[in-house]
Design a protein around this motif. Structure first.
Motif, mmCIF file in Angstrom:
data_model
loop_
_atom_site.group_PDB
_atom_site.id
_atom_site.type_symbol
_atom_site.label_atom_id
_atom_site.label_comp_id
_atom_site.label_asym_id
_atom_site.label_seq_id
_atom_site.Cartn_x
_atom_site.Cartn_y
_atom_site.Cartn_z
ATOM 1 N N ALA A 1 41.020 27.477 21.959
ATOM 2 C CA ALA A 1 39.925 28.297 21.268
ATOM 3 C C ALA A 1 40.233 29.533 20.507
ATOM 4 O O ALA A 1 39.966 29.486 19.534
ATOM 5 C CB ALA A 1 39.060 28.590 22.359
ATOM 6 N N ALA A 2 41.223 30.403 21.119
ATOM 7 C CA ALA A 2 41.745 31.526 20.443
ATOM 8 C C ALA A 2 42.454 30.977 19.082
ATOM 9 O O ALA A 2 42.204 31.817 18.176
ATOM 10 C CB ALA A 2 42.656 32.378 21.233
ATOM 11 N N THR A 3 43.248 30.245 19.233
ATOM 12 C CA THR A 3 44.017 29.513 18.037
ATOM 13 C C THR A 3 43.214 29.161 17.083
ATOM 14 O O THR A 3 43.192 29.476 15.947
ATOM 15 C CB THR A 3 45.011 28.392 18.523
ATOM 16 N N ALA A 4 41.971 28.240 17.453
ATOM 17 C CA ALA A 4 40.953 27.902 16.306
ATOM 18 C C ALA A 4 40.345 29.098 15.858
ATOM 19 O O ALA A 4 40.014 29.025 14.774
ATOM 20 C CB ALA A 4 40.042 26.695 17.103
ATOM 21 N N ILE A 5 39.874 29.815 16.552
ATOM 22 C CA ILE A 5 39.066 31.167 15.787
ATOM 23 C C ILE A 5 40.157 31.929 14.983
ATOM 24 O O ILE A 5 39.709 32.268 13.816
ATOM 25 C CB ILE A 5 38.483 31.902 17.008
ATOM 26 N N LEU B 1 42.820 30.795 13.333
ATOM 27 C CA LEU B 1 42.917 29.886 12.147
ATOM 28 C C LEU B 1 41.740 29.928 11.367
ATOM 29 O O LEU B 1 42.035 29.974 9.973
ATOM 30 C CB LEU B 1 43.458 28.495 12.583
ATOM 31 N N THR B 2 40.790 29.911 11.740
ATOM 32 C CA THR B 2 39.481 29.839 10.879
ATOM 33 C C THR B 2 39.143 31.268 10.208
ATOM 34 O O THR B 2 39.113 31.249 9.065
ATOM 35 C CB THR B 2 38.177 29.592 11.811
ATOM 36 N N GLY B 3 39.427 32.265 10.964
ATOM 37 C CA GLY B 3 39.320 33.788 10.576
ATOM 38 C C GLY B 3 40.285 33.801 9.202
ATOM 39 O O GLY B 3 40.084 34.654 8.223
ATOM 40 N N THR B 4 41.567 33.483 9.624
ATOM 41 C CA THR B 4 42.691 33.537 8.467
ATOM 42 C C THR B 4 42.530 32.531 7.292
ATOM 43 O O THR B 4 42.617 33.195 6.239
ATOM 44 C CB THR B 4 44.016 33.156 9.167
ATOM 45 N N ALA B 5 41.986 31.333 7.483
ATOM 46 C CA ALA B 5 41.566 30.638 6.434
ATOM 47 C C ALA B 5 40.321 31.330 5.568
ATOM 48 O O ALA B 5 40.523 31.283 4.246
ATOM 49 C CB ALA B 5 41.087 29.175 6.730
ATOM 50 N N TYR B 6 39.391 31.694 6.308
ATOM 51 C CA TYR B 6 38.240 32.458 5.539
ATOM 52 C C TYR B 6 38.779 33.621 4.800
ATOM 53 O O TYR B 6 38.390 33.888 3.679
ATOM 54 C CB TYR B 6 37.163 33.011 6.680
ATOM 55 N N LEU C 1 32.284 34.533 14.154
ATOM 56 C CA LEU C 1 33.703 34.191 15.189
ATOM 57 C C LEU C 1 33.901 35.170 16.384
ATOM 58 O O LEU C 1 34.417 34.749 17.436
ATOM 59 C CB LEU C 1 34.725 34.708 13.986
ATOM 60 N N ILE C 2 33.417 36.449 16.280
ATOM 61 C CA ILE C 2 33.579 37.392 17.385
ATOM 62 C C ILE C 2 32.888 37.052 18.640
ATOM 63 O O ILE C 2 33.171 36.843 19.622
ATOM 64 C CB ILE C 2 33.176 38.724 16.945
ATOM 65 N N THR C 3 31.350 36.348 18.294
ATOM 66 C CA THR C 3 30.770 36.055 19.412
ATOM 67 C C THR C 3 31.229 34.578 20.011
ATOM 68 O O THR C 3 31.185 34.557 20.997
ATOM 69 C CB THR C 3 29.313 35.567 18.774
ATOM 70 N N THR C 4 31.805 33.772 19.068
ATOM 71 C CA THR C 4 32.587 32.596 19.712
ATOM 72 C C THR C 4 33.719 33.051 20.581
ATOM 73 O O THR C 4 33.968 32.519 21.469
ATOM 74 C CB THR C 4 33.108 31.776 18.459
ATOM 75 N N ALA C 5 34.464 34.063 20.027
ATOM 76 C CA ALA C 5 35.611 34.474 20.840
ATOM 77 C C ALA C 5 35.094 34.994 22.120
ATOM 78 O O ALA C 5 35.773 34.637 23.153
ATOM 79 C CB ALA C 5 36.341 35.432 20.197
ATOM 80 N N VAL C 6 33.907 35.756 22.307
ATOM 81 C CA VAL C 6 33.497 36.551 23.490
ATOM 82 C C VAL C 6 33.035 35.183 24.429
ATOM 83 O O VAL C 6 33.337 35.193 25.631
ATOM 84 C CB VAL C 6 32.446 37.324 23.272
ATOM 85 N N ALA C 7 32.559 34.089 23.869
ATOM 86 C CA ALA C 7 31.785 32.971 24.582
ATOM 87 C C ALA C 7 32.973 32.299 25.222
ATOM 88 O O ALA C 7 32.951 31.698 26.536
ATOM 89 C CB ALA C 7 31.121 32.329 23.635
ATOM 90 N N LEU C 8 34.143 32.232 24.593
ATOM 91 C CA LEU C 8 35.203 31.362 24.802
ATOM 92 C C LEU C 8 36.175 31.993 25.346
ATOM 93 O O LEU C 8 37.416 30.999 26.040
ATOM 94 C CB LEU C 8 35.587 30.411 23.867
#
Length: 178
Positions: free
Chosen positions: A25-29, A31-36, A64-71
């Motif tokens: 999950a951390a990697t996906a978040i 990578l998504t933030g970096t791509a954005y 993205l931060i909320t996703t990181a907090v949840a996961l």
């Protein structure tokens, strides 16, 4: 009974004191933030102007931060042992992170992170779809809410829920679908 563990351990130490990070999950978040960020930078350089509003950038970032907090917080480590933590995690993903990410309108920005050849084709497809979207906005909103409901309730059917609890890959798929 196993789903309603207290938030304080018997010896008095808080269970919430040691967050667990899910590397996938951390990697996906990240990578998504970096791509954005890469897409935003490339798009702004190509257009020579500010192309995405500060509100959209903030919304996407908060999603993205909320996703990181949840996961990637104690919520995730408790979610299989506490019904409350389980529901907090799902509410954060479905009702907070999802809408914030959507309000950030990330698709055009993320497309700019693609190599030029793929980006041109993808942007052409999105433009065709967006014209249909503009004409049928209410239908798209209703369809999105219906799909979200089916996904949420589908994962809470006993067999799907049990599979997600037993298998980490299925659990990750569940969260990705949220």
């Amino acid at each position: 009974a196993a789903l309603n563990l207290p938030l304080i351990a018997p010896e008095g130490a808080y269970i919430l004191s040691s967050p667990i990070v899910d590397p996938g999950a951390a990697t996906a978040i990240l990578l998504t933030g970096t791509a954005y960020a890469a897409g935003l930078s490339r798009w702004q350089r190509a257009s020579g102007r500010h192309v995405v509003s500060h509100a959209s950038i903030a919304s996407f970032s908060l999603g993205l931060i909320t996703t990181a907090v949840a996961l990637n917080s104690p919520i995730d480590s408790l979610e299989t042992r506490s019904l409350t933590a389980h529901m907090v995690q799902h509410v954060l993903l479905l009702s907070v992170a999802g809408p914030l990410l959507a309000l950030g309108t990330p698709l055009p920005t993320l497309l700019w992170a693609l190599p030029a050849r793929w980006r041109r084709r993808s942007i052409a497809l999105v433009r065709r779809l967006s014209h249909a979207h503009d004409r049928r906005l209410v239908v798209w909103i209703a369809a999105t809410l219906a799909i979200e409901s089916v996904v949420m309730w589908g994962w809470h059917l006993p067999d799907a829920y049990d599979a997600a609890v037993r298998n980490g890959a299925i659990h990750s798929l569940e969260h990705a679908s949220f």
